[in-house]
Each structure stands twice: as C-alpha cells, then as structure tokens.
Design an enzyme around this catalytic site. Structure first.
Site, PDB file in Angstrom:
ATOM      1  N   SER A 115       0.826  -1.201   0.000  1.00  0.00           N
ATOM      2  CA  SER A 115       0.000   0.000   0.000  1.00  0.00           C
ATOM      3  C   SER A 115       0.861   1.252   0.000  1.00  0.00           C
ATOM      4  CB  SER A 115      -0.929   0.010   1.220  1.00  0.00           C
ATOM      5  OG  SER A 115      -0.175   0.109   2.418  1.00  0.00           O
TER       6      SER A 115
ATOM      7  N   ARG B  62       1.884   8.120   3.427  1.00  0.00           N
ATOM      8  CA  ARG B  62       3.014   9.030   3.553  1.00  0.00           C
ATOM      9  C   ARG B  62       3.813   8.787   4.833  1.00  0.00           C
ATOM     10  NH1 ARG B  62      -1.040  13.922   5.078  1.00  0.00           N
ATOM     11  NH2 ARG B  62      -0.531  14.127   7.292  1.00  0.00           N
TER      12      ARG B  62
ATOM     13  N   GLU C 188      -2.300  18.257   1.165  1.00  0.00           N
ATOM     14  CA  GLU C 188      -3.010  17.031   0.831  1.00  0.00           C
ATOM     15  C   GLU C 188      -3.393  16.953  -0.651  1.00  0.00           C
ATOM     16  OE1 GLU C 188      -3.608  14.314   2.198  1.00  0.00           O
ATOM     17  OE2 GLU C 188      -3.376  14.574   4.367  1.00  0.00           O
TER      18      GLU C 188
END
EC number: 4.1.1.102
Length: 506
Positions: A175, A178, A286
């Site tokens: 996966s 961050r 983001e």
C-alpha cells in the site's frame, strides 16, 4: 543486454519505464544542481501544472556521489506529448502510451479475471547491492526534499510502497501512505484504522508486538499502481500485479525480517512500526489541494533497522496538491476500476467508471448501459438508491463523496461532458439522492473542516439523466456538436480538409 535476456517490460521495471519515456520524449534529465529545500519540489509542481516531461534530478545539493539518491518527479503525471496525455498511466499498466481512459479502466478491470500469479522468490536482486544497518543509518543526512513551505517536515515517503503482513503470514498487503523524517532512525506517519495497513497493525497490536514492516521505493510501475487500489481485504496485491504484467513479481527476503520485497526496487527500508511510540506528524499539503498550517497529529513511529539499495538509486516522489498528480492518476483511477467491478458483480448495468482529475479524487462518474438499464424496468429513484448502497457501502466507497450517474451519450472521461450533463439534466433535489450511513474519509476538507466536523457527512448520487432515459429505447433529443449536428459525409469532409483550411493538425 545479452541476446538471450528478455527485455523487461515498462510495467514491470522502473528503469525500463524511464528508458521508454525518454525514447518517447517524455523524460527530462536535470543535470543542473537543485536544492532539495523546495526548489526541487517547486519544479515538479510546475511540471504537473504544465503537463511537462517527468524530471529526473541527478545533481541534488547534499547528495553524496553515487549514493542515496536521485529523484524522479511526476512519475505518473499527465503528459503533453501529442496523443499521449495518459501515457505514463497507460505504460504503468502494460498498455501503449496512446491508450484512452476507457482502455485503462478496462485493463485494470479485466486483469481481475486472470489467474493471479504468486510472486517468485529469488536469492538476490539489484536492491541488495548496497546495505546499511543500525547506527550507520542517518535519515536526517539524506537530501530529502521539503515539498511545500507549510509542511511540518520533510516527507521522504510520498510514492513508495509499504509492505506489511498479518501475524500468521496469511495476508501480505502492499500500500501507499506518507511518512515524514523524524530523526536518524525513524519515520513518522499516519495509520488509518479503516485502511488495510491499519487493520493489520491492529492485529499486531492485539498480540502486543511491534509490526514488522518494509518500505520500498522505485518498485515496478504496475506495483505502485495496484498499491493504491482498494482491492478486497485479504487479497495479496502481488498476485494481482503478476496477472496484470503477465509474469510473477520477483521478490527477495528482507535482511532483518521475513517480509519479501521486489528484487528490482531501487531502495528498501526495513524495520518495525511501534505500537506505543508516537511523534508529531505533519501537516502536509493534501491530495485535495489544501493544508492547515501548524496542525500536526500524533502518529506511530516507523523504526528503520536496515536500508538496502541498488547503484545510483532513484527515489520517486509525488508533490501532492491541486490536480493533477499521482493521488489522482493512480489512486483515483484504481478506485474507479474497483468500483466498476463491484457494480458489475452486483448485477448493475454499469459500463464505465471514471474520476475526473479536477475533482481531486472526490467525484466519480458512473456510466450506464441504457439497453440493459431498460430491461430492469426501474426508475430513477429506485436505481440511484440501489447504486448508492452498493457503491458507498463498499471498501472504495468510503473514499468517494459524490457520484454522477450519466448515460451513454456522455463521456465520463470528459469533464466538459459531465458538467454539461449535470447542469442540464440533474434537477436540484429531485435528481439527488443522499446517503448518511456510510461515512467519509476525514481528509476531505468539508468533512474535517466543515460546519460540523464531528458528524457523519452525507454522500450523494447526482443523477445526470432525464427520466425518459430509463424507459425509452432512443434518446428524444439531438446534441448541438460537431458529431451531433452534421451528416457523416460533412464531418468527414471537414476532417479531411482541416489542415487545408489552415488549422493545426489535431
């Protein structure tokens, strides 16, 4: 390359991917010295916004000789090469660079029906060429880019692949999430309980043990694509990737734990994720293009016990922010492909799902097959209610805020088409169907920072179809467009003489 060696595929090998991008005029080797303190990131951000060539930064201030690391920016950004706007996405999936959005979704969707190919373990690989252990590791000495001026630190991991597995070894998850540099031996980053890495983390927590972990940079492009895909819980991404590229992914055992990592990865970090130790993390700009300066959160510490890497390694990065970057070209499109499978498995007459890049992974356009829709003898309200429950109640549905349902005359990959359909056919209130029982990812700004951040925000299906589309065999209207308003022979004449008129070739 020796004559008996098989040339690796671009989808299966990052360096082959870059070689082909270079051949196609979609890669730029930057030899000028660049400062990792925002200059490198600013260049990459402008590359996204101009759809320029993917840059490879070879001369980074603070880099030591042939060591860690070169940086690849915009690895799956959009391209301005004529006819290849989606080329980096397509190439990552084993398709020609000229592939369309429809072909990309079909590729991801059809691979699920192939025989999954388990990874093939090998004794050694390029990623084992150089090794660092224990106190020889100093993450603070690396030329890690500062990505945005309001970020809470240096985010080393933005486009690498985490690998964790359940305590019994029955499920291995690949996966993307961050990580920020914390100190010499630690990264820090969020683990969201609802995501797969969070569920496996909880299994280790239940046993009272730190979670073994690996973080791989520069993995096969198909692997990083699938790592962002919300495939069903318990399914190993590695097997699906093997099916996608047509051969097993070669993996090699870590030095300090039992996790297997891609043998051709550029860099691998090995270690554990602490069950008890946390540190401030963020904020970080983001994927939706917002940051709230100064708002950090306590997140688990990831301890690095070993680093292995190949010669002259490459660190791919994603500079999150306004569309379009990898959060949208990788994550959003793989969510769309998974939703298509979910709809079709539920017996819904859906033929295409797409996420407009401009929506920052929040809008999803779902296109119906009208012939099959009519056979259901349904209506707008019943169909949209069923669609909403099927999609929003699924694993990828948690990430989705808004669904736009369109007919076959609307191209889901064209935002112009979607806006036209929504503005002319979606009647406010009457054609909108709300769902408040499924929850949303808290990173969406209106969820985490809206009028009532604590509430379970609604999701919506916006039906961009008129009632007659559910029942009538033919559309009752004609469209005012080049294709819709002129006979085929006139269209052909204009296309043939386009450059004769003095226009640029299309």
């Amino acid at each position: 390359m020796a004559q008996n060696q098989i040339r690796p595929t671009a989808a299966g090998d990052l360096r082959q991917f870059l070689e082909e991008l270079h051949e196609e005029g979609d890669l730029l080797i930057v030899k000028e010295e660049v400062d990792p303190a925002m200059e490198l990131a600013a260049i990459t951000r402008r590359v996204y916004e101009t759809e320029e060539k993917a840059p490879v930064f070879e001369n980074i201030k603070g880099r030591q000789g042939n060591g860690l690391f070169r940086v690849l920016g915009a690895p799956v950004g959009l391209s301005r090469v004529p006819g290849q706007r989606l080329g980096r996405i397509a190439k990552s999936l084993g398709l020609p660079s000229t592939a369309s959005g429809q072909e990309i979704i079909t590729r991801l969707n059809s691979a699920k029906n192939l025989q999954y190919l388990a990874p093939k373990e090998v004794v050694d690989g390029p990623v084992k060429e150089f090794k660092l252990f224990g106190n020889d590791i100093n993450l603070t000495s690396l030329p890690t880019p500062l990505l945005h001026q309001d970020d809470g630190g240096k985010f080393l991991e933005t486009f690498g692949m985490h690998i964790v597995q359940t305590p019994d070894g029955s499920w291995t998850n690949w996966s993307i999430t961050r990580n920020m540099v914390h100190d010499k031996r630690h990264l820090v980053g969020p683990i969201i309980p609802k995501q797969d890495i969070g569920q496996i983390y909880q299994m280790w927590k239940d046993k009272g043990l730190d979670m073994p972990w690996a973080l791989c940079f520069g993995v096969p492009p198909a692997a990083i694509m699938v790592s962002g895909m919300p495939i069903p819980k318990g399914v190993d991404e590695a097997g699906f990737i093997g099916a996608l590229i047509g051969s097993p992914v070669e993996v090699v055992k870590c030095e300090t734990n039992d996790i297997r990592v891609p043998a051709t990865a550029e860099i691998v970090f090995e270690g554990t994720v602490s069950l008890t130790e946390t540190a401030p993390e963020g904020p970080m700009m983001e994927y939706h293009g917002h940051v709230w300066p100064g708002q950090s959160k306590q997140c688990p510490l990831f301890k690095v016990n070993a680093i292995t890497y190949r010669a002259d390694p490459i660190l791919p990065i994603c500079i999150t922010g306004r569309a379009t970057e990898e959060s949208h070209t990788v994550w959003a499109l793989t969510i769309a492909a998974e939703v298509l499978t979910i709809c079709q498995d539920a017996g819904l007459p859906i033929q295409m799902v797409w996420c407009p890049f401009e929506s920052h992974a929040i809008w999803y356009v779902i296109q119906v097959d009208r012939q099959k829709l009519r056979l259901l003898k349904t209506n707008m309200a019943d169909f949209c209610t069923k669609l909403g429950h099927v999609v929003f109640g699924s694993k990828p549905g948690w990430y989705m805020g808004k669904i736009f349902l369109v007919g076959e005359d609307v191209d889901p990959t064209s935002l112009r088409d979607v806006i036209w359909a929504e503005s002319t056919r979606c009647e406010p209130g009457t054609s909108e169907f709300f769902f408040d029982e499924y929850g949303n990812i808290p990173l969406i700004p209106y969820v985490g920072h809206g009028t009532k951040p604590e509430r379970n925000h609604k999701k919506v299906v916006k039906c961009c179809m008129l009632p007659s589309e559910f029942t009538d065999k033919e559309l009752a209207w004609k469209v005012g467009s080049f294709r819709g308003s002129y006979p085929a022979d006139v269209q052909a004449l204009v296309e043939r003489k386009w450059e004769t008129y003095g226009f640029q070739p299309l």
